[in-house]
Design an enzyme around this catalytic site. Sequence first.
Site, PDB file in Angstrom:
ATOM      1  N   ASP A 161       0.859  -1.206   0.000  1.00 31.46           N
ATOM      2  CA  ASP A 161       0.000   0.000   0.000  1.00 31.46           C
ATOM      3  C   ASP A 161       0.882   1.239   0.000  1.00 31.46           C
ATOM      4  O   ASP A 161       2.101   1.134   0.147  1.00 31.46           O
ATOM      5  CB  ASP A 161      -0.896   0.007   1.255  1.00 31.46           C
ATOM      6  CG  ASP A 161      -0.073  -0.080   2.534  1.00 31.46           C
ATOM      7  OD1 ASP A 161       0.165  -1.208   2.998  1.00 31.46           O
ATOM      8  OD2 ASP A 161       0.388   0.971   3.036  1.00 31.46           O
ATOM      9  N   ASP A 195       0.457   3.695   2.307  1.00 35.35           N
ATOM     10  CA  ASP A 195       0.175   4.323   3.592  1.00 35.35           C
ATOM     11  C   ASP A 195      -0.890   5.410   3.382  1.00 35.35           C
ATOM     12  O   ASP A 195      -1.928   5.105   2.797  1.00 35.35           O
ATOM     13  CB  ASP A 195       1.471   4.848   4.230  1.00 35.35           C
ATOM     14  CG  ASP A 195       1.323   5.031   5.731  1.00 35.35           C
ATOM     15  OD1 ASP A 195       0.699   4.168   6.365  1.00 35.35           O
ATOM     16  OD2 ASP A 195       1.812   6.032   6.263  1.00 35.35           O
TER      17      ASP A 195
HETATM   18  N1  ADE Z   1       2.153  -2.805   6.998  1.00 41.06           N
HETATM   19  C1  ADE Z   1       1.744  -2.777   5.718  1.00 41.06           C
HETATM   20  N2  ADE Z   1       1.370  -1.515   5.379  1.00 41.06           N
HETATM   21  C2  ADE Z   1       1.557  -0.740   6.467  1.00 41.06           C
HETATM   22  C3  ADE Z   1       1.370   0.632   6.749  1.00 41.06           C
HETATM   23  N3  ADE Z   1       0.912   1.475   5.819  1.00 41.06           N
HETATM   24  N4  ADE Z   1       1.674   1.083   7.991  1.00 41.06           N
HETATM   25  C4  ADE Z   1       2.150   0.241   8.929  1.00 41.06           C
HETATM   26  N5  ADE Z   1       2.340  -1.074   8.720  1.00 41.06           N
HETATM   27  C5  ADE Z   1       2.055  -1.562   7.505  1.00 41.06           C
END
Ligand code: ADE
Length: 248
Positions: free
Chosen positions: A210, A212
């Site tokens: 992703d 974030d």
């Molecule tokens: N693990 C996978 N994506 C994450 C994110 N955006 N923030 C923290 N841990 C994660």
Amino acid sequence: MQRIGIIGGSGLDNPAIFTKPRDLDIETPWGTLESPVKAGRIGSKDVFLVARHGREHTVPPTGVNNRAHIDALRQLECECILATTAVGSLRLEIERGDLVILDQFIDFTRRRPLTFYDRFEPHAPVHTPMADPFDEDLRGELIDHCKKMGIKHHEQGTVITIEGTRFSTRAESNMFRAWGADVINMSTAPEAILANEAGIPYAAVAMSTDYDCWKTDEEPVTWEEILRIFGANAEKVTRLLLETIESL
Ligand code: ADE
């Protein structure tokens, strides 16, 4: 190397990669593990898999007993540890599904045991060097195999480990980018610290799932999105581990 430890992160802890699997209950001075260690063979190697969050994913990031995990692998005489972890990307060029062979961490955790040394022996303090926490030889093996297998990867990456269980605010996400972090997760820092304290070479394969929440033209990260992306890409990490372990 003959005896290899694996610490598997969310969705990346599949014991089906072993032949002759069996469960081991290991006692440690730091308590028991949430789930037994899965022991088995990959080719000619003895491999020991710890499911970081337990087999049923019952342990949130703050509750992961990193000391018990590393101590169990030390008792099992593992000569190295390969960890897997899902991460959010803090860089446009690290796309969903890409692998990152981590080379640095920033520890932004707050509520976790960070050392095996709650007390020192008299006049014997222990302060572990941490300039390069990921083992260069293991990193090199992982990178070589990514190249050979045509897996899209990044040879370096700084992970910032946050406490969780919540995701970051947009202000935090932007700050982490400004600090030089490339990816974000909730697991690597204490685990890598303890492996280094235990003197066990450690490397981690991160899978980007992703962006974030810093990327304002996209919806902020959700757990469902993480699950979907690593479901679609987990097989890549499994293949990489299988190939790499054979050659260690
Ligand atoms: N693990 C996978 N994506 C994450 C994110 N955006 N923030 C923290 N841990 C994660």
